[in-house]
Design an enzyme around this catalytic site. Structure first.
Site, PDB file in Angstrom:
ATOM      1  N   ALA A  78       0.833   5.085  -2.329  1.00 23.58           N
ATOM      2  CA  ALA A  78       0.738   5.355  -3.760  1.00 23.58           C
ATOM      3  C   ALA A  78       1.966   4.923  -4.564  1.00 23.58           C
ATOM      4  O   ALA A  78       1.827   4.226  -5.581  1.00 23.58           O
ATOM      5  CB  ALA A  78       0.426   6.838  -3.980  1.00 23.58           C
TER       6      ALA A  78
ATOM      7  N   ASN B 231      -5.206  12.676   0.490  1.00 21.20           N
ATOM      8  CA  ASN B 231      -4.390  11.799   1.334  1.00 21.20           C
ATOM      9  C   ASN B 231      -5.303  11.061   2.301  1.00 21.20           C
ATOM     10  O   ASN B 231      -6.526  11.240   2.296  1.00 21.20           O
ATOM     11  CB  ASN B 231      -3.323  12.625   2.079  1.00 21.20           C
ATOM     12  N   LYS B 232      -4.707  10.253   3.134  1.00 27.98           N
ATOM     13  CA  LYS B 232      -5.462   9.433   4.076  1.00 27.98           C
ATOM     14  C   LYS B 232      -6.466  10.268   4.866  1.00 27.98           C
ATOM     15  O   LYS B 232      -6.180  11.392   5.257  1.00 27.98           O
ATOM     16  CB  LYS B 232      -4.497   8.723   5.022  1.00 27.98           C
TER      17      LYS B 232
ATOM     18  N   ARG C 283       0.850  -1.187   0.000  1.00 29.33           N
ATOM     19  CA  ARG C 283       0.000   0.000   0.000  1.00 29.33           C
ATOM     20  C   ARG C 283       0.884   1.234   0.000  1.00 29.33           C
ATOM     21  O   ARG C 283       2.096   1.142   0.146  1.00 29.33           O
ATOM     22  CB  ARG C 283      -1.007   0.010   1.156  1.00 29.33           C
TER      23      ARG C 283
ATOM     24  N   ASP D  38      -1.787  10.672  -2.042  1.00 27.00           N
ATOM     25  CA  ASP D  38      -2.096   9.636  -3.016  1.00 27.00           C
ATOM     26  C   ASP D  38      -2.417  10.220  -4.384  1.00 27.00           C
ATOM     27  O   ASP D  38      -2.263   9.551  -5.395  1.00 27.00           O
ATOM     28  CB  ASP D  38      -3.271   8.784  -2.531  1.00 27.00           C
TER      29      ASP D  38
ATOM     30  N   ARG E  94      -7.530  -0.339  -6.809  1.00 28.46           N
ATOM     31  CA  ARG E  94      -7.596   0.822  -5.914  1.00 28.46           C
ATOM     32  C   ARG E  94      -7.900   2.060  -6.760  1.00 28.46           C
ATOM     33  O   ARG E  94      -7.118   2.416  -7.643  1.00 28.46           O
ATOM     34  CB  ARG E  94      -6.269   1.043  -5.156  1.00 28.46           C
TER      35      ARG E  94
END
Length: 370
Positions: free
Chosen positions: A58, A256-257, A56, A246, A93
């Site tokens: 990017a 992003n997260k 995991r 990402d 994804r």
């Protein structure tokens, strides 16, 4: 400069080619309590590894997808096989742009070749993508480390406190990491620093992965609850924030997260510099509005359940939420460019704007604008 990824003194990367023709990876779903590797021997293996987050982050997703396409062409090098492998990997994804960028790069390198030459060429292109990722992250690390050095110079003899969210470290790339690359290089240069590690619910990539790799690197750090960051900023205990991304739009919005946006809001309110570290492969030159980035909705069990180690060493999963409660789990959020102090890239640090990115990457900005 010391190589970044070392585990118990042994150099590692997150992905590699083995002598049997497969692709080795660190199984990140086993961390932090167990370090295990596995071999991807087929297109299906690679797709499952990406989808289930055995790999995991990017940049690593991009490298894994490139190797997965090569494995697929080893199985079926025909045009139909190429299309099938591309489709299977592209669907794993939806948010990280590196996946599609890497797949497109491999496809472009093999599509004009005879079928029997495609697999070898695809593996070579995947190798190149992996090597470039290491060099790019080392380069952006040098630029980011200068920021840390500047802060250290303003507080001689005192520790520089950095907050990071999720895992944008070794484990999210082939080596060095993005947000962690400046940290590792500043630490190796002897700058006293300390990292606040957001736990990063619901998958706890900060508590599980970032803390694990910082621990192995000997970098002082403290794991905190996700909601503690704003409090620490208010009390002057955070000198700067560095996160990964990402997908970044050509105008500087950053995906992003989940939870990154809240950290950026807190940093902006408290006057704490907020930087995003990114290889240029995560820039989506086709997008100007971050709100149009597709946000992956992940399984609700990631929120309703959690795994951990018991006192007797067993890894168990327990349910957190009551039966009957609904659960939502968006995997990412978007931080608008106005909240970002700067974008740390392999070519330097840019303002989070179309003009800032175009100044560092004029050839890419022009090609997309044409």
């Amino acid at each position: 400069m010391v190589r970044a990824m070392q585990i118990d003194g042994k150099p590692w990367r997150t992905i590699w080619r083995d002598q049997a023709g497969g692709v080795g990876i660190i199984d990140q779903t086993c961390l932090p309590h167990s370090f295990e590797t596995l071999t991807l021997a087929s297109l299906q293996d690679a797709a499952v590894a990406i989808r289930t987050m055995q790999v995991r982050g990017a940049p690593l997703i991009g490298a894994a997808a490139a190797y997965g396409l090569a494995l697929g062409l080893d199985e079926d090098p025909t045009d139909i096989g190429l299309e099938r492998a591309h489709r299977a990997l592209a669907e794993t994804r939806p948010t990280a742009i590196n996946l599609r960028w890497a797949l497109g790069r491999v496809v472009d390198s093999v599509c004009a070749l005879l079928p029997e030459a495609r697999a070898e060429r695809a593996f070579a292109e995947a190798d190149a993508i992996a090597e470039e990722d290491v060099a790019i992250n080392a380069a952006l690390g040098r630029f980011g480390a200068e920021l840390i050095k500047e802060i250290a110079a303003k507080k001689p003899g005192r520790t520089v406190n950095i907050l990071t969210h999720c895992n944008a470290g070794w484990l999210a790339t082939v080596d060095w990491g993005t947000a962690t690359a400046p940290i590792y290089q500043a630490f190796q240069a002897g700058i006293p620093l300390h990292v606040w590690v957001d736990e990063t619910r619901p998958r706890n990539q900060g508590a599980f992965l970032t803390a694990w790799e910082l621990n192995h690197a000997g970098v002082p750090h403290t794991v905190i609850a996700d909601n503690a960051g704003g409090h620490l900023m208010q009390h002057g205990q955070v000198d700067l924030v560095i996160v990964g991304t990402d997908r970044t739009t050509r105008t500087g919005d950053v995906c992003n997260k989940i939870g990154t946006y809240l950290k950026a809001l807190a940093a902006h309110d408290c006057g704490v510099p907020f930087y995003v570290a990114l290889p240029s492969s995560t820039i989506d030159w086709t997008l100007t509005d971050g709100r149009k980035i597709p946000i992956e909705e992940r399984s609700g069990t990631e929120v309703s359940h959690i795994s951990g180690r018991t006192a007797d060493g067993r890894i168990v999963e327990v349910q957190l939420t009551p039966d009957g409660s609904g659960v939502a789990n968006p995997g990412f959020d978007v931080t608008p460019a106005r909240l970002i102090t700067g974008l740390i890239t392999e070519r330097g640090i840019a303002p989070a704007s179309a003009e800032g990115l175009a100044a560092l990457f004029p050839e890419r900005a022009k090609s997309r604008a044409a």
